[in-house]
Design an enzyme around this catalytic site. Sequence first.
Site, mmCIF file in Angstrom:
data_model
loop_
_atom_site.group_PDB
_atom_site.id
_atom_site.type_symbol
_atom_site.label_atom_id
_atom_site.label_comp_id
_atom_site.label_asym_id
_atom_site.label_seq_id
_atom_site.Cartn_x
_atom_site.Cartn_y
_atom_site.Cartn_z
ATOM 1 N N ILE A 183 0.893 -1.252 -0.037
ATOM 2 C CA ILE A 183 -0.083 -0.072 -0.107
ATOM 3 C C ILE A 183 0.768 1.206 -0.027
ATOM 4 O O ILE A 183 1.961 1.357 0.251
ATOM 5 C CB ILE A 183 -1.057 -0.006 1.094
ATOM 6 N N CYS A 184 0.347 2.471 -0.540
ATOM 7 C CA CYS A 184 0.840 3.692 -0.541
ATOM 8 C C CYS A 184 2.040 3.911 -1.422
ATOM 9 O O CYS A 184 2.001 3.576 -2.494
ATOM 10 C CB CYS A 184 1.190 4.037 0.992
ATOM 11 N N ALA A 185 3.150 4.377 -0.717
ATOM 12 C CA ALA A 185 4.513 4.419 -1.453
ATOM 13 C C ALA A 185 5.155 2.961 -1.906
ATOM 14 O O ALA A 185 5.842 2.721 -2.864
ATOM 15 C CB ALA A 185 5.514 5.233 -0.673
ATOM 16 N N ALA B 5 -3.075 -0.840 -2.878
ATOM 17 C CA ALA B 5 -3.695 0.435 -2.622
ATOM 18 C C ALA B 5 -3.165 1.865 -2.564
ATOM 19 O O ALA B 5 -1.787 1.744 -2.098
ATOM 20 C CB ALA B 5 -4.566 0.080 -1.203
#
Length: 180
Positions: free
Chosen positions: A98-100, A146
């Site tokens: 998720i994210c970075a 995500a």
Amino acid sequence: MNALVLFADGSEEAETILPIDVLRRAGVEVTVAGVGGKHIVGAHKVAVETDKDVADCDKVYDMIVIPGGIPGAVNIAESYEAMERIINTAQKGIVGCICASPAVVLGKTGILEGHEATCYPGMEKSCPSFKFSKKRLVVDDRLITAQGPAVAMDFAFALVEKLLGKAKRDEVAEGFLYLQ
């Protein structure tokens, strides 16, 4: 079923704690592994004592979960032990990222090739050879990605569904009052 959740200094706490909580409520044996030690301080100064140091996680896991946050994603990507666990799990298990981290961590592994994936908007520059989706959540075979903290709950329930099926996901979601 078991899962390894990585947590490094600077990792996004919501993207780490929510999946741990939801997976454990679903009955998954979750090991929280500190990257760089057992005492980890997240991106927003939440201190957590992990179950183990990632170097001590030597069993095979059904799933690995990689939170984002900067510099957390960078710290994970720079850890030989963490990257080894990610690559080993990806061979037969489920990878949640998720994210970075889809760009910063998975972009270094080749795991993204042949898959659709998303990441935190703007982090695509960390992996210019891959075309990221603009979707908030992407489930593609055994890869779940995500965009960021606002999607952490959706991400956590997607992990449960992929590992244990929709019926278990719905059961845990009902207890959470998570309605979709």
